[in-house]
Each structure stands twice: as structure tokens, then as C-alpha cells.
Design a protein around this motif. Structure first.
Motif, PDB file in Angstrom:
ATOM      1  N   ARG A  85       0.820  -1.210   0.000  1.00 25.12           N
ATOM      2  CA  ARG A  85       0.000   0.000   0.000  1.00 25.12           C
ATOM      3  C   ARG A  85       0.856   1.264   0.000  1.00 25.12           C
ATOM      4  O   ARG A  85       0.437   2.299  -0.514  1.00 25.12           O
ATOM      5  N   ASP A  90      -1.844   3.625  -1.819  1.00 24.55           N
ATOM      6  CA  ASP A  90      -3.098   3.435  -1.082  1.00 24.55           C
ATOM      7  C   ASP A  90      -2.955   3.735   0.405  1.00 24.55           C
ATOM      8  O   ASP A  90      -3.953   3.897   1.107  1.00 24.55           O
ATOM      9  N   ILE A  93      -5.007   6.385   2.096  1.00 23.95           N
ATOM     10  CA  ILE A  93      -6.342   6.118   2.647  1.00 23.95           C
ATOM     11  C   ILE A  93      -6.246   5.705   4.107  1.00 23.95           C
ATOM     12  O   ILE A  93      -7.036   6.139   4.940  1.00 23.95           O
ATOM     13  N   LEU A  95      -4.013   6.650   6.114  1.00 22.78           N
ATOM     14  CA  LEU A  95      -3.622   7.826   6.887  1.00 22.78           C
ATOM     15  C   LEU A  95      -4.773   8.813   7.052  1.00 22.78           C
ATOM     16  O   LEU A  95      -4.761   9.626   7.963  1.00 22.78           O
ATOM     17  N   TYR A  96      -5.760   8.757   6.164  1.00 17.63           N
ATOM     18  CA  TYR A  96      -6.895   9.664   6.287  1.00 17.63           C
ATOM     19  C   TYR A  96      -7.807   9.295   7.446  1.00 17.63           C
ATOM     20  O   TYR A  96      -8.677  10.052   7.804  1.00 17.63           O
ATOM     21  N   ARG A  97      -7.635   8.080   7.973  1.00 15.81           N
ATOM     22  CA  ARG A  97      -8.557   7.625   9.008  1.00 15.81           C
ATOM     23  C   ARG A  97      -8.086   8.034  10.397  1.00 15.81           C
ATOM     24  O   ARG A  97      -6.893   8.138  10.635  1.00 15.81           O
ATOM     25  N   PRO A  98      -9.059   8.228  11.308  1.00 18.67           N
ATOM     26  CA  PRO A  98      -8.677   8.639  12.667  1.00 18.67           C
ATOM     27  C   PRO A  98      -8.205   7.461  13.508  1.00 18.67           C
ATOM     28  O   PRO A  98      -8.643   7.287  14.635  1.00 18.67           O
TER      29      PRO A  98
ATOM     30  N   ILE B  59      -4.514  18.797  -1.330  1.00 17.92           N
ATOM     31  CA  ILE B  59      -5.489  17.993  -0.588  1.00 17.92           C
ATOM     32  C   ILE B  59      -4.781  17.211   0.519  1.00 17.92           C
ATOM     33  O   ILE B  59      -5.281  17.106   1.638  1.00 17.92           O
ATOM     34  N   LYS B  60      -3.592  16.684   0.209  1.00 17.94           N
ATOM     35  CA  LYS B  60      -2.864  15.921   1.227  1.00 17.94           C
ATOM     36  C   LYS B  60      -2.496  16.803   2.410  1.00 17.94           C
ATOM     37  O   LYS B  60      -2.511  16.360   3.553  1.00 17.94           O
ATOM     38  N   THR B  63      -5.654  17.574   4.501  1.00 19.08           N
ATOM     39  CA  THR B  63      -6.122  16.465   5.316  1.00 19.08           C
ATOM     40  C   THR B  63      -5.082  16.051   6.359  1.00 19.08           C
ATOM     41  O   THR B  63      -5.347  15.201   7.187  1.00 19.08           O
ATOM     42  N   ALA B  88      -9.552  14.054  11.122  1.00 19.60           N
ATOM     43  CA  ALA B  88     -10.067  12.945  10.304  1.00 19.60           C
ATOM     44  C   ALA B  88     -11.511  12.610  10.654  1.00 19.60           C
ATOM     45  O   ALA B  88     -12.277  12.170   9.798  1.00 19.60           O
ATOM     46  N   VAL B  93     -13.185  11.774   2.703  1.00 21.81           N
ATOM     47  CA  VAL B  93     -12.367  11.843   1.499  1.00 21.81           C
ATOM     48  C   VAL B  93     -12.800  10.752   0.532  1.00 21.81           C
ATOM     49  O   VAL B  93     -12.960   9.600   0.921  1.00 21.81           O
ATOM     50  N   PHE B  95     -11.800   9.153  -3.244  1.00 20.28           N
ATOM     51  CA  PHE B  95     -10.919   9.122  -4.412  1.00 20.28           C
ATOM     52  C   PHE B  95     -11.621   8.362  -5.523  1.00 20.28           C
ATOM     53  O   PHE B  95     -12.109   7.255  -5.292  1.00 20.28           O
ATOM     54  N   THR B  99      -9.990   3.033  -3.381  1.00 15.53           N
ATOM     55  CA  THR B  99     -11.176   2.757  -2.581  1.00 15.53           C
ATOM     56  C   THR B  99     -10.835   2.675  -1.108  1.00 15.53           C
ATOM     57  O   THR B  99      -9.753   2.231  -0.742  1.00 15.53           O
ATOM     58  N   THR B 100     -11.722   3.161  -0.264  1.00 14.06           N
ATOM     59  CA  THR B 100     -11.529   3.026   1.176  1.00 14.06           C
ATOM     60  C   THR B 100     -12.189   1.747   1.669  1.00 14.06           C
ATOM     61  O   THR B 100     -12.111   1.404   2.827  1.00 14.06           O
ATOM     62  N   ASP B 173     -11.897  13.596  -4.988  1.00 13.51           N
ATOM     63  CA  ASP B 173     -10.812  13.642  -5.962  1.00 13.51           C
ATOM     64  C   ASP B 173     -11.243  12.832  -7.186  1.00 13.51           C
ATOM     65  O   ASP B 173     -11.304  11.604  -7.110  1.00 13.51           O
TER      66      ASP B 173
END
Lengths: 265, 317
Positions: A85, A90, A93, A95-98, B59-60, B63, B88, B93, B95, B99-100, B173
């Protein structure tokens, strides 16, 4: 509890690879048999090598086979996903999470380890018991200590693998670092040869390094070589390395977001 | 205080290149420089620019997963890179190209895992899930593993995933990349409704300018890491010197129409094309034409925003 859910999911995920599990058990058993005969030959020449008797030596072999995949000594844990990742970007993604990345992947790796312990750990051990004269833990304390030492061994291994995977932030690909660390782990964990056989300062060094927490320490606890206070300090040795390495993982991660690009747009 | 406040933001990367045997040359690349803008709560802003302009880097930083080299940056009163985890919980977010969701899990399990990650109360989670599943028509896919979903279904799953925790800000995005026309339309409609009903602030990066036209009152155009335009879509037309076209069908063929404020571009029998500045009102022009000529029909063609932006990029370069 999030981390329990993550661990459970990892357990389920790895349990879907049935064929791989069976093939792995077969491989572990074959190597267990080969190593057992080699060790038996060695101990016939030198019946008290490293303070082990022949039964200890054979037991050591089979415990090593059982722990090999449980601690994911050469990879095959959730850190492989992490490396991939990071390579393909990836990880952004994650890192975007809390949620802390280290705890997230550790929880998954512990779930995976439990699965591998129950399959690739137990099955070869049973085969080893049937085919060879394996000694069981001499006391309930030793057995309990062994069970406690496994999650610690997994955590130490995880943290080392996490650090190796993190090199992908800088090197773009962690393959080189993984090969190097795999070789170190093979040698210094006691997987290739019990560390008690290493001479002089090399033995002292090997036993102080974190790699020994993965194989040598749990095996010695099973064999009853650590009792009483010494058992406590063996577990503390593992826990100490686990904490220090996990802290390093957090630090490296912070550095990565400061210094480097998360790859891909 | 604005929800997103960016002042003099800069991010540089050091790039090492091989410059011969064992020699490396170092060069500093400014991905973002002197970037300043602010966004109020409830705005829908298009953030556009050519590839490599610095959109993703921005954006990075917004965030918190990338630390700025210098400059001021506040999102929802927080400093993103220091308070990434707190932030967060308040942002979503999406993309288009990642995918999340978890490939090996059914959609529903992914959502439940996200509920735990964001600590969404059960009641709120069920309400949100029901609502989004209905609006995005995901009911039949909830038990399908993500790897078996079509791109459009996966995208709708991703949007739901990003909204379960009621984020104040949603970063998108390239959300419509690869989607068919119907899916794009449905997605835009959903985002508009989301903004209207919940006041969610949207920041949208895209190469599909129809996304912008359908959703955003305001656009920020970035090129070479800095903002080259910030304002309304209409204003962008004016800035680019673009023109609108009045198509006049006269009753009879006649000489070119002569009215102030417009000039004839083309004549084809009774039909004539008049161009006039995009920021001028069409009403007086239409009145002038109608009073001086016998008009059978009139229509107005809006300028092509892509041309306008292409113009803007080429000026920046």
C-alpha cells in the motif's frame, strides 16, 4: 472494540486460504523431520551442546517450525499489505482515518498470528510429537509462560517487519530491505541454529538483539530453561523490545509524512 | 472564521537524480507555492488545474497526511498535520481511483468497520446508512463483496463510506472518473442534495468540467502550484475573455445585423451568429436586435468552459 474487529477480520481473511495452509503445514513438517535428523546426528556427537539434550534439540526444531509462520519471521503478515500500500499509494487512505496506523496493522497481524498458530503452529507440532520424542513443558508455569510469550514474539516480529515495510516510503519498494532483514532474522532469531550454540560474544550479542525474542526466547520458556524470576525477565525482555520497536514505528511514520511524498495522485 | 483557511502555503520536495556514475544531483521542486484561499462552511468549490499542478499535494496537506514546508493552514480550526486524527473525524475523502472499502468484505461489513473507526453511534449510523443506501440505490449490493461491484457501484459505496460519520467537509478527488453519463448525473444530484440538506462543504478536484458546472458556484484554478484564478464560474469566463453567442434566425435573408455591443461572426442564409462578451447581459442585445429586425427565433450559446481554462493554463505557462 475496533481493534478486536480488525483482528477478527484478519483471522477470517487468512482462514480463506485453505490450500496455502495445508501446503504450509506439509512444508513445516518436512523441514521439521529433516532438521530433527540433522540435530539428532549433531547431538549424538555432542550430547550436551549448548546445554540442550537430544530431546530438547528435537523439541527446539519443532517449536521453531510452529513459530516460523506464527511470528511471520520472513513476512507473510499484514506488513506485506502495508508495504504494497505504500508502494502503490493506497496508504494515503489508511492515513486519512482517525486510527493509528501501527495499532491498526498490529491488530490485524495478531489476528493473523492466531490463525497461523492454530493451524501452522499446532498441526506440525502434533506430527512432531507422533514421529519424535518431543518434551512437553515441564510445568504449568512454563506452559503458561510460553503462551504469553507468543503474542510478544509476534509483536516484536511485527514491529521489525513494520519498520522494514516503512522503508518503502523512502526506497519506493521494500523488497531489498525485506530480503536483508529476513536473512538477519533467520540467523539471529535462533531459527537456523539455537543461539545457545553461538560462541562467545556472538552468542551474547545474538541473545540481546530483538530477533531472539521471536524464536529463542519462547522455545527456552517451553523447555523450562527460564523459571521463577528468570521467566519474568525473559517475558520482560520481549515486552521491552516490543514497546521500544513499536515506539520506533510511530516515530518513523511521523518522519515519513514529514519528509516524503505519499506516492500517486 | 472560514472553515478552510490557507495562506502562503508552500510545499517543496527534494528530488535526487542520477547525474552519472555514483553522482547525484539534487533539485528542489515546488509542488505548491504561495497558495492562498479560504472557504466558508457550506460552499461547493471546484479545485481544478492540469496534471501536476499541485491539486493532490494541496489535498494531502489539507487532510494532514503531508506536512507543509511553510505557510499557514487551518481546517475547521485545527492544524491538519498536528491534529490529523481529530481532523479525520470531521472530514470525508473520496478518491475516484482508490477505494476506502475492503476488497474481501461485503459492502455492509466495510461500513460496519468504518462505524467502529469513526465511533458513529448506532442510531446515527443506521439512519445515515439507510438514507444513503436509498439515495444511492445500493440496497441490492450491501451483501456483495467489494471486489465484485461495478465501478459505479463501488463509487457509490465509497461515497457512502465517506459520509457515515457526518463529515463537515467532503473532499472529492475525481469522483466521476470512469463513470457513465447516467451514473455521473446521479452522483452530482446526490452531492447537490447533500450540500443543500446538510450544509456539507465540498471541495472537488476534477478534470470533468461538467462536474464543476453542475455543482460549483466557485472555482479555484491552480497551475504550477499557485492559484491563478479564484472566483465564480461566470467570472472565469470574463477573465478568459470568452464570449457568448447569440444565434438569430431572421424571417428573411438580409445583410449582417448591425447592433452595438456585438459583432457578426457568421451568416448562413437567414441565420446569423453574433458574439458578445460573456459577462455582458444578453437582454439589451436581444431587445436591440428584436426592435430593428424581423426575428423568427433566438438562442444563446454559452461559451465552452474548457476553452476558457485551456486559455488560462496557457497564459500561466
Amino acid at each position: 472494540m475496533l481493534h478486536v474487529a480488525v483482528a477478527r477480520r484478519a483471522f477470517r481473511r487468512y482462514s480463506t486460504y485453505r490450500a496455502a495452509t495445508v501446503a504450509g503445514i506439509f512444508t513445516n513438517s518436512v523441514f521439521g523431520i529433516i532438521y530433527s535428523f540433522a540435530y539428532l546426528a549433531l547431538w549424538r556427537q555432542n550430547p550436551d551442546a549448548g546445554g540442550y539434550d537430544a530431546a530438547d534439540a528435537v523439541t527446539y526444531v519443532w517449536l521453531g517450525q510452529a513459530l516460523l509462520m506464527t511470528v511471520a519471521l520472513w513476512g507473510g503478515g499484514t506488513t506485506d499489505d502495508l508495504a504494497e500500500r505504500i508502494r502503490n499509494g493506497d496508504v494515503a487512505i489508511d492515513l486519512y482515518r482517525p486510527v493509528g496506523l501501527v495499532g491498526w496493522y498490529l491488530a490485524g497481524d495478531l489476528g493473523r498470528a492466531l490463525y497461523h498458530f492454530l493451524t501452522r503452529g499446532l498441526a506440525p507440532t502434533v506430527i512432531g510429537i507422533v514421529l519424535f520424542d518431543i518434551s512437553l513443558p515441564p510445568s504449568p508455569t512454563a506452559a503458561l509462560g510460553f503462551l504469553l510469550s507468543i503474542p510478544l514474539a509476534v509483536t516484536v516480529s511485527f514491529a521489525l517487519r513494520f519498520l522494514v515495510a516503512s522503508t518503502a516510503f523512502w526506497l519506493l519498494d521494500a523488497t531489498g530491505a525485506r530480503i536483508l532483514s529476513g536473512a538477519l532474522a533467520l540467523f539471529f532469531s535462533g531459527m537456523a541454529l539455537p543461539l545457545v550454540l553461538f560462541p562467545g560474544w556472538l552468542g551474547t550479542l545474538a541473545e540481546a538483539l530483538p530477533f531472539s525474542a521471536m524464536i529463542q526466547v519462547p522455545n527456552d520458556i517451553w523447555l523450562g530453561r527460564h523459571t521463577g524470576l528468570e521467566l519474568g525477565s525473559a517475558l520482560a525482555f520481549q515486552a521491552g523490545w516490543a514497546l521500544a520497536l513499536l515506539a520506533t514505528c510511530g516515530l518513523v511514520l511521523r518522519l515519513a509524512t514529514r519528509k516524503v511524498v505519499v506516492q500517486g495522485g | 472564521m472560514p472553515l478552510i483557511d490557507v495562506a502562503g502555503l508552500e510545499r517543496t520536495f527534494v528530488v535526487r537524480r542520477r547525474a552519472g556514475f555514483m553522482r547525484r544531483s539534487k533539485s528542489v521542486v515546488r509542488a505548491v507555492q504561495d497558495l492562498t484561499f479560504s472557504i466558508e462552511a457550506g460552499e461547493m468549490v471546484g479545485y481544478i488545474g492540469p496534471n501536476g499542478a499541485g491539486k493532490s499535494t494541496t489535498i494531502k496537506m489539507l487532510t494532514g497526511i503531508l506536512v507543509p514546508t511553510s505557510g499557514e493552514l487551518r481546517v475547521a480550526g485545527l492544524e491538519p498535520s498536528r491534529q490529523r486524527t481529530d481532523l479525520a473525524r470531521r472530514i470525508g475523502v473520496v478518491f475516484g481511483q482508490r477505494t476506502t472499502l475492503w476488497w474481501d468484505l461485503p459492502l455492509r461489513d466495510s461500513f460496519e468497520l468504518l462505524q467502529k473507526i469513526y465511533r458513529v453511534p448506532d442510531q446515527r449510523f443506521r439512519e445515515n446508512l439507510d438514507r444513503f443506501v436509498e439515495l444511492l440505490d445500493l440496497g441490492d449490493q450491501l451483501d456483495t463483496p467489494v471486489r465484485q461491484l461495478s465501478l459505479g457501484q463501488r463509487m457509490r459505496g465509497d461515497i457512502t463510506a465517506a459520509l457515515l460519520h457526518d463529515p463537515e467537509i467532503l473532499y472529492l478527488d475525481e469522483p466521476t472518473i470512469g463513470l457513465d453519463v447516467v451514473s455521473k448525473g446521479r452522483l452530482r444530484e446526490f452531492l447537490r442534495a447533500l450540500n443543500a440538506e446538510r450544509g456539507t462543504t465540498l471541495l472537488l478536484t476534477t478534470h470533468d468540467l461538467q462536474d464543476i458546472e453542475a455543482l460549483c458556484d466557485r472555482v479555484i484554478v491552480i497551475d504550477h502550484g499557485t492559484s491563478v484564478y479564484d472566483g465564480t464560474l461566470a467570472g472565469l469566463h470574463a477573465q478568459g475573455g470568452s464570449t457568448r453567442t447569440l444565434v438569430v434566425d431572421l424571417v428573411d435573408t438580409g445583410p449582417p445585423i448591425d447592433v452595438p455591443g456585438a459583432e457578426v461572426r457568421k451568416v448562413e442564409g437567414p441565420r446569423q451568429w453574433l458574439s458578445f462578451p460573456a459577462d455582458a447581459s444578453a437582454a439589451p442585445l436581444v431587445a436591440a436586435v428584436a426592435s430593428a429586425y424581423d426575428v423568427a427565433d433566438l438562442s444563446i450559446q454559452e461559451p465552452d468552459i474548457e476553452d476558457v481554462i485551456r486559455e488560462l493554463y496557457s497564459h500561466g505557462a
